[in-house]
Design a protein around this motif. Sequence first.
Motif, PDB file in Angstrom:
ATOM      1  N   UNK A  92       0.824  -1.209   0.000  1.00 34.53           N
ATOM      2  CA  UNK A  92       0.000   0.000   0.000  1.00 34.53           C
ATOM      3  C   UNK A  92       0.857   1.259   0.000  1.00 34.53           C
ATOM      4  N   UNK A  93       2.010   1.205   0.647  1.00 30.18           N
ATOM      5  CA  UNK A  93       2.877   2.378   0.709  1.00 30.18           C
ATOM      6  C   UNK A  93       3.637   2.603  -0.583  1.00 30.18           C
ATOM      7  N   UNK A  94       3.824   1.561  -1.373  1.00 24.82           N
ATOM      8  CA  UNK A  94       4.651   1.686  -2.560  1.00 24.82           C
ATOM      9  C   UNK A  94       3.914   1.456  -3.870  1.00 24.82           C
ATOM     10  N   UNK A  95       2.604   1.447  -3.821  1.00 21.70           N
ATOM     11  CA  UNK A  95       1.831   1.206  -5.031  1.00 21.70           C
ATOM     12  C   UNK A  95       1.895   2.436  -5.944  1.00 21.70           C
ATOM     13  N   UNK A  96       1.871   2.194  -7.251  1.00 21.02           N
ATOM     14  CA  UNK A  96       1.877   3.298  -8.203  1.00 21.02           C
ATOM     15  C   UNK A  96       0.492   3.921  -8.284  1.00 21.02           C
TER      16      UNK A  96
END
Length: 182
Positions: A92-96
């Motif tokens: 969730x923190x690194x999703x585009x």
Amino acid sequence: MQNSLHTRAPWWLTPVCALIVLFLVAPTLVVIPMSFSDSRFLTFPPTNWSFRWYLEYFQSQEWRAATWVSLRAAVGTTLLATPLGLAAAYAAARVTAGHARWLRIVFLLPMALPVILCGVGVFLLYAKLGLNNTLLGLVLAHTCLPSRWCSSPLAPPSPVSTLARRWPRAVWVPIRCGRSET
């Protein structure tokens, strides 16, 4: 330089938190003395004190077996939910930006269903899979059902999430230097 993690809370936040803690702890402070009552019915304050209910518990094979199942389910759920929650938070923190919309839908869709419908759905699915009344089914249900409330990426950033994004610098640098970061 002022660290965003060390901002002062509003004056009213401490009494509100104290009231919330009191509201959550007060029932326990009533139930514990009630457990030492010798009465057949729950009364507060207890008229006579005894270990009657504790003796009943430890002498009952059914209660000890249920406690053992609960402990095994808790350990299994912890071992399964912790890495899954960590992976979900990381994703969730690194999703585009393109995938963020779909991820929000995946996380929010179960929240639209009442818990009773989720429970009935799990029961019907487990009936087909043969997982009703099994420890594996209990662990899977306890892993999946509550995760809908704690894995939503829609919450505003908090000091904890800010710290999580800066984890290597915020944690390892003060430990290596032997002092806290300000």
